[in-house]
Scaffold this motif. Structure first.
Motif, mmCIF file in Angstrom:
data_model
loop_
_atom_site.group_PDB
_atom_site.id
_atom_site.type_symbol
_atom_site.label_atom_id
_atom_site.label_comp_id
_atom_site.label_asym_id
_atom_site.label_seq_id
_atom_site.Cartn_x
_atom_site.Cartn_y
_atom_site.Cartn_z
ATOM 1 N N GLN A 113 23.812 8.944 4.360
ATOM 2 C CA GLN A 113 23.161 7.990 5.243
ATOM 3 C C GLN A 113 22.145 7.191 4.431
ATOM 4 O OE1 GLN A 113 24.305 7.545 8.117
ATOM 5 N NE2 GLN A 113 25.621 9.347 8.209
ATOM 6 N N ILE A 114 21.425 6.300 5.123
ATOM 7 C CA ILE A 114 20.448 5.473 4.410
ATOM 8 C C ILE A 114 19.518 6.357 3.585
ATOM 9 C CG2 ILE A 114 18.504 3.922 4.747
ATOM 10 C CD1 ILE A 114 19.911 2.731 7.061
ATOM 11 N N ASP A 115 19.349 5.956 2.327
ATOM 12 C CA ASP A 115 18.604 6.760 1.363
ATOM 13 C C ASP A 115 17.178 7.007 1.862
ATOM 14 O OD1 ASP A 115 18.949 7.013 -2.053
ATOM 15 O OD2 ASP A 115 17.057 7.480 -1.056
ATOM 16 N N PRO A 116 16.688 8.250 1.713
ATOM 17 C CA PRO A 116 15.283 8.507 2.117
ATOM 18 C C PRO A 116 14.284 7.594 1.411
ATOM 19 C CG PRO A 116 16.443 10.561 1.781
ATOM 20 C CD PRO A 116 17.369 9.482 1.315
ATOM 21 N N HIS A 117 14.645 7.155 0.157
ATOM 22 C CA HIS A 117 13.730 6.225 -0.525
ATOM 23 C C HIS A 117 13.585 4.934 0.264
ATOM 24 C CE1 HIS A 117 13.322 8.779 -4.009
ATOM 25 N NE2 HIS A 117 14.639 8.850 -4.143
ATOM 26 N N PHE A 118 14.674 4.530 0.958
ATOM 27 C CA PHE A 118 14.578 3.317 1.774
ATOM 28 C C PHE A 118 13.564 3.502 2.890
ATOM 29 C CE2 PHE A 118 15.441 0.000 4.569
ATOM 30 C CZ PHE A 118 15.810 0.513 5.797
ATOM 31 N N LEU A 119 13.595 4.684 3.519
ATOM 32 C CA LEU A 119 12.630 4.948 4.576
ATOM 33 C C LEU A 119 11.214 4.951 4.019
ATOM 34 C CD1 LEU A 119 11.969 5.689 7.491
ATOM 35 C CD2 LEU A 119 12.403 8.081 6.908
ATOM 36 N N PHE A 120 11.040 5.551 2.850
ATOM 37 C CA PHE A 120 9.722 5.595 2.229
ATOM 38 C C PHE A 120 9.222 4.188 1.925
ATOM 39 C CE2 PHE A 120 6.289 7.320 -0.159
ATOM 40 C CZ PHE A 120 6.138 6.521 -1.283
ATOM 41 N N ASN A 121 10.096 3.350 1.304
ATOM 42 C CA ASN A 121 9.698 1.991 0.985
ATOM 43 C C ASN A 121 9.449 1.173 2.242
ATOM 44 O OD1 ASN A 121 9.911 2.526 -1.755
ATOM 45 N ND2 ASN A 121 12.082 1.940 -1.820
ATOM 46 N N SER A 122 10.277 1.404 3.284
ATOM 47 C CA SER A 122 10.098 0.668 4.533
ATOM 48 C C SER A 122 8.767 1.003 5.182
ATOM 49 C CB SER A 122 11.244 0.990 5.495
ATOM 50 O OG SER A 122 12.483 0.585 4.946
ATOM 51 N N LEU A 123 8.366 2.261 5.131
ATOM 52 C CA LEU A 123 7.086 2.654 5.705
ATOM 53 C C LEU A 123 5.923 2.070 4.909
ATOM 54 C CD1 LEU A 123 7.806 6.372 6.668
ATOM 55 C CD2 LEU A 123 7.693 4.393 8.169
ATOM 56 N N ASN A 124 6.076 2.014 3.589
ATOM 57 C CA ASN A 124 5.030 1.373 2.776
ATOM 58 C C ASN A 124 4.897 -0.102 3.129
ATOM 59 O OD1 ASN A 124 4.233 3.641 1.382
ATOM 60 N ND2 ASN A 124 5.665 3.325 -0.314
ATOM 61 N N SER A 125 6.066 -0.770 3.284
ATOM 62 C CA SER A 125 6.029 -2.182 3.667
ATOM 63 C C SER A 125 5.385 -2.352 5.034
ATOM 64 C CB SER A 125 7.442 -2.763 3.667
ATOM 65 O OG SER A 125 8.040 -2.642 2.393
ATOM 66 N N LEU A 126 5.695 -1.449 5.957
ATOM 67 C CA LEU A 126 5.122 -1.507 7.288
ATOM 68 C C LEU A 126 3.609 -1.335 7.237
ATOM 69 C CD1 LEU A 126 5.466 -1.621 10.356
ATOM 70 C CD2 LEU A 126 5.896 0.853 10.316
ATOM 71 N N TYR A 127 3.158 -0.436 6.376
ATOM 72 C CA TYR A 127 1.717 -0.193 6.254
ATOM 73 C C TYR A 127 1.003 -1.463 5.777
ATOM 74 C CZ TYR A 127 -2.688 1.654 4.427
ATOM 75 O OH TYR A 127 -4.006 1.873 4.175
ATOM 76 N N ALA A 128 1.634 -2.120 4.789
ATOM 77 C CA ALA A 128 1.009 -3.345 4.278
ATOM 78 C C ALA A 128 1.034 -4.453 5.330
ATOM 79 C CB ALA A 128 1.738 -3.795 3.009
ATOM 80 N N LEU A 129 2.140 -4.557 6.081
ATOM 81 C CA LEU A 129 2.237 -5.607 7.087
ATOM 82 C C LEU A 129 1.249 -5.400 8.222
ATOM 83 C CD1 LEU A 129 6.113 -6.031 7.326
ATOM 84 C CD2 LEU A 129 4.459 -7.696 6.441
ATOM 85 N N ILE A 130 0.987 -4.166 8.574
ATOM 86 C CA ILE A 130 0.043 -3.890 9.661
ATOM 87 C C ILE A 130 -1.331 -4.465 9.335
ATOM 88 C CG2 ILE A 130 -1.179 -2.036 10.857
ATOM 89 C CD1 ILE A 130 1.370 -0.395 10.723
ATOM 90 N N ARG A 131 -1.689 -4.402 8.072
ATOM 91 C CA ARG A 131 -3.019 -4.884 7.673
ATOM 92 C C ARG A 131 -3.069 -6.405 7.564
ATOM 93 N NH1 ARG A 131 -5.211 -1.753 2.541
ATOM 94 N NH2 ARG A 131 -7.015 -3.017 3.167
ATOM 95 N N CYS A 132 -1.963 -7.004 7.060
ATOM 96 C CA CYS A 132 -2.032 -8.436 6.791
ATOM 97 C C CYS A 132 -1.323 -9.294 7.838
ATOM 98 C CB CYS A 132 -1.472 -8.739 5.404
ATOM 99 S SG CYS A 132 0.281 -8.332 5.232
ATOM 100 N N ASN A 133 -0.328 -8.733 8.502
ATOM 101 C CA ASN A 133 0.447 -9.542 9.466
ATOM 102 C C ASN A 133 0.933 -8.627 10.593
ATOM 103 O OD1 ASN A 133 2.113 -11.307 10.836
ATOM 104 N ND2 ASN A 133 2.957 -12.222 8.965
ATOM 105 N N PRO A 134 0.109 -8.339 11.607
ATOM 106 C CA PRO A 134 0.488 -7.412 12.683
ATOM 107 C C PRO A 134 1.727 -7.874 13.453
ATOM 108 C CG PRO A 134 -1.878 -7.814 12.674
ATOM 109 C CD PRO A 134 -1.285 -8.802 11.713
ATOM 110 N N ASP A 135 1.866 -9.199 13.673
ATOM 111 C CA ASP A 135 3.046 -9.666 14.424
ATOM 112 C C ASP A 135 4.328 -9.355 13.678
ATOM 113 O OD1 ASP A 135 1.318 -12.648 15.569
ATOM 114 O OD2 ASP A 135 1.428 -10.615 16.429
ATOM 115 N N GLN A 136 4.311 -9.616 12.376
ATOM 116 C CA GLN A 136 5.499 -9.317 11.578
ATOM 117 C C GLN A 136 5.722 -7.810 11.466
ATOM 118 O OE1 GLN A 136 5.429 -10.946 7.606
ATOM 119 N NE2 GLN A 136 7.621 -11.367 7.651
ATOM 120 N N ALA A 137 4.636 -7.052 11.527
ATOM 121 C CA ALA A 137 4.763 -5.589 11.487
ATOM 122 C C ALA A 137 5.470 -5.076 12.724
ATOM 123 C CB ALA A 137 3.372 -4.958 11.361
#
Length: 510
Positions: free
Chosen positions: A333-357
């Motif tokens: 299934q989708i690689d766990p690294h993808f989930l890890f990277n996606s969560l990191n991206s989400l964390y950054a988006l929450i701080r800088c762009n909540p709508d896009q998050a």
């Protein structure tokens, strides 16, 4: 004397003769067994046919009781119904049961009877001179009474029941069933292998397939002794008799039936010819099936023996392959690294762009829901795979922005063709995972159809720390699916800085 020698043809003839003798002996032996079974079957045939006729007779005459119950319920709920209302009620009740010839009403202790005959004008008669007088006099309490009596030259089965309305007045509801009407209605039933006779508690024949016997008392030819025994004990009785209706041997079973609050008797006759025909048919088809089965088995035995081992090996191989595919599908299934990277991206988006998050979170949930829904699905349509891949690409686009680009050119006629489930997403993920993606070297992924194949290309700039083993596992899963469904397989090439993977398209599911 010279010793006699047998040629191969002679030996074959001898072998065939022996087998034929054994076959005939087996059939004769089976015939004796079948005869024993046939004797037992004859009793069951008689019982089943008679019970069928008995149930039909019971249902038909219980419907007549239901008509009387409906009239009683009407009189109980109504107070002083008008003549028009009673006329409508009578017409409705007679539509419920085509055997009913007249619906009538009288007041307890009254001198008149209001009757509503089928297709005729309602009339009022004096109770003292009416043929229903005996039935009215016998009614008491709330019990149903019935009696077969004469109305001119026609014998009539009448039922009556007293009822008290809301004001406390007592009435008598009655229904007449002319025996000729019963005969007409019952003889319209589909033809069958037996016939029925119905006796009232006094032994009068209410129904018989011979219309000349209607209204006559039971006699020895119609089963007088059996009638008395069933009427006294309430138990069914089986007798062997000569039918005066058909003038042939028959098996006759008498059953008790509760009608009009009393015990009636139904006699079901099954001609011996019917039973013998059933047994003869059973003999023929059994012997025929036995002979055909033996010959068919002998022919197939030689052919099937050669295929058993091959089919067994193929089945074992298919089971192993299927189990392997299922396991690999769960693991790939989708690689766990993808989930890890996606969560990191989400964390950054929450701080800088909540709508896009928020958009990122919804897209991520849809991607993983699709994964859960399809984790046991081996093949998917091309349209489903492309749709899922675009959802996955949306997440990567949020992560890499302009450093990644995906384009597609798909022939609409091939959208229902199939490829391994999540294979396109796996190839896109591999392109993201194993290439160096920078602002000066963005990743360009192109997917398109070409003939009956599906092609994915991307510029190839491998990372120095790439996980080649992971790439091999993903592609091996796709190869395993193709090996299971077709002789074609994927082709991979790397040249001129471009990675290419060609997937054969499998025809749509029929």
């Amino acid at each position: 004397m010279a010793r006699q020698r047998h040629t191969p043809k002679g030996r074959l003839l001898i072998t065939g003769t022996v087998l034929l003798i054994l076959l005939v002996a087996g059939i004769l032996t089976a015939g004796r067994t079948i005869n024993g079974v046939a004797v037992q079957m004859s009793g069951r045939i008689v019982r089943h046919i008679s019970e069928y006729h008995y149930r039909l007779l019971q249902v038909e005459f219980e419907r007549s009781e239901g008509v009387l119950d409906a009239s009683v319920q009407f009189m109980r709920e109504r107070t002083a119904p008008t003549d028009a209302e009673l006329h409508v009620l009578a017409a409705t009740l007679m539509r419920m049961d085509p055997k009913a010839g007249c619906v009538w009403f009288a007041e307890a202790g009254g001198r008149t009877i209001r009757s509503y005959p089928r297709g005729k004008t309602p009339r009022t008669t004096e109770a003292a001179g009416d043929f229903r007088q005996r039935l009215i006099a016998a009614t008491d309490g709330d019990s149903v009474r019935s009696h077969v009596t004469g109305s001119g030259r026609i014998q009539v089965w009448s039922m009556a029941c007293p009822v008290t309305d809301r004001t406390g007045r007592r009435h008598i509801c009655g229904i007449d069933f002319p025996l000729p009407e019963i005969y007409t209605c019952m003889t319209q039933s589909p033809a069958s292998s037996g016939y029925a006779t119905l006796f009232d508690p006094e032994g009068v024949i209410v129904y018989h397939p011979d219309s000349l016997k209607l209204g006559r008392p039971a006699s020895d030819s119609t089963g007088l002794a059996a009638f008395r025994k069933v009427a006294a004990t309430g138990q069914s009785v089986t007798v062997h008799a000569i039918s005066d209706y058909l003038n042939i041997d028959e098996e006759r079973i008498y059953y008790p039936i509760q009608l009009g609050g009393r015990r009636w008797v139904a006699g079901i006759g099954i001609p011996r010819l019917v039973i013998e025909q059933e047994i003869d048919d059973f003999h023929f088809y059994t012997v025929f099936a036995a002979v055909i089965s033996v010959l068919f088995f002998a022919v197939l035995l030689v052919l099937a023996q050669r295929r058993w081992r091959r089919e067994y090996d193929l089945r074992r191989h298919s089971e192993r392959e299927s189990a392997q595919l299922h396991l690999q599908q769960l693991l790939e299934q989708i690689d766990p690294h993808f989930l890890f990277n996606s969560l990191n991206s989400l964390y950054a988006l929450i701080r800088c762009n909540p709508d896009q998050a928020r958009e990122f979170t919804l897209t991520l949930s849809r991607v993983y829901r699709r994964v859960l829904e399809r984790r046991k699905q081996i093949l998917s349509t091309l349209a489903e795979e492309i749709d899922f891949t675009w959802q996955y690409y949306t997440l990567q686009k949020i992560r890499f922005d302009d450093r990644i680009e995906l384009t597609s050119a798909i022939d609409p006629a091939l959208r229902n063709w199939r490829i391994p489930s999540m294979s396109l997403q796996t190839l896109v993920e591999n392109a993201v995972k194993h290439n160096s993606i920078t602002g000066g070297n963005p990743l360009h992924i192109r997917i398109r159809t070409e003939g009956e194949s599906f092609l994915i290309e991307n510029n190839y700039t491998p990372r120095s720390d790439g996980d080649k083993e992971s790439l091999g596992m993903g592609l091996e899963r796709i190869r395993s699916v193709y090996r299971f469904y077709t002789e074609e397989n994927i082709s991979i090439s790397v040249g001129d800085g471009t990675f290419r993977c060609r997937l054969p398209l499998l025809p749509p599911e029929k």
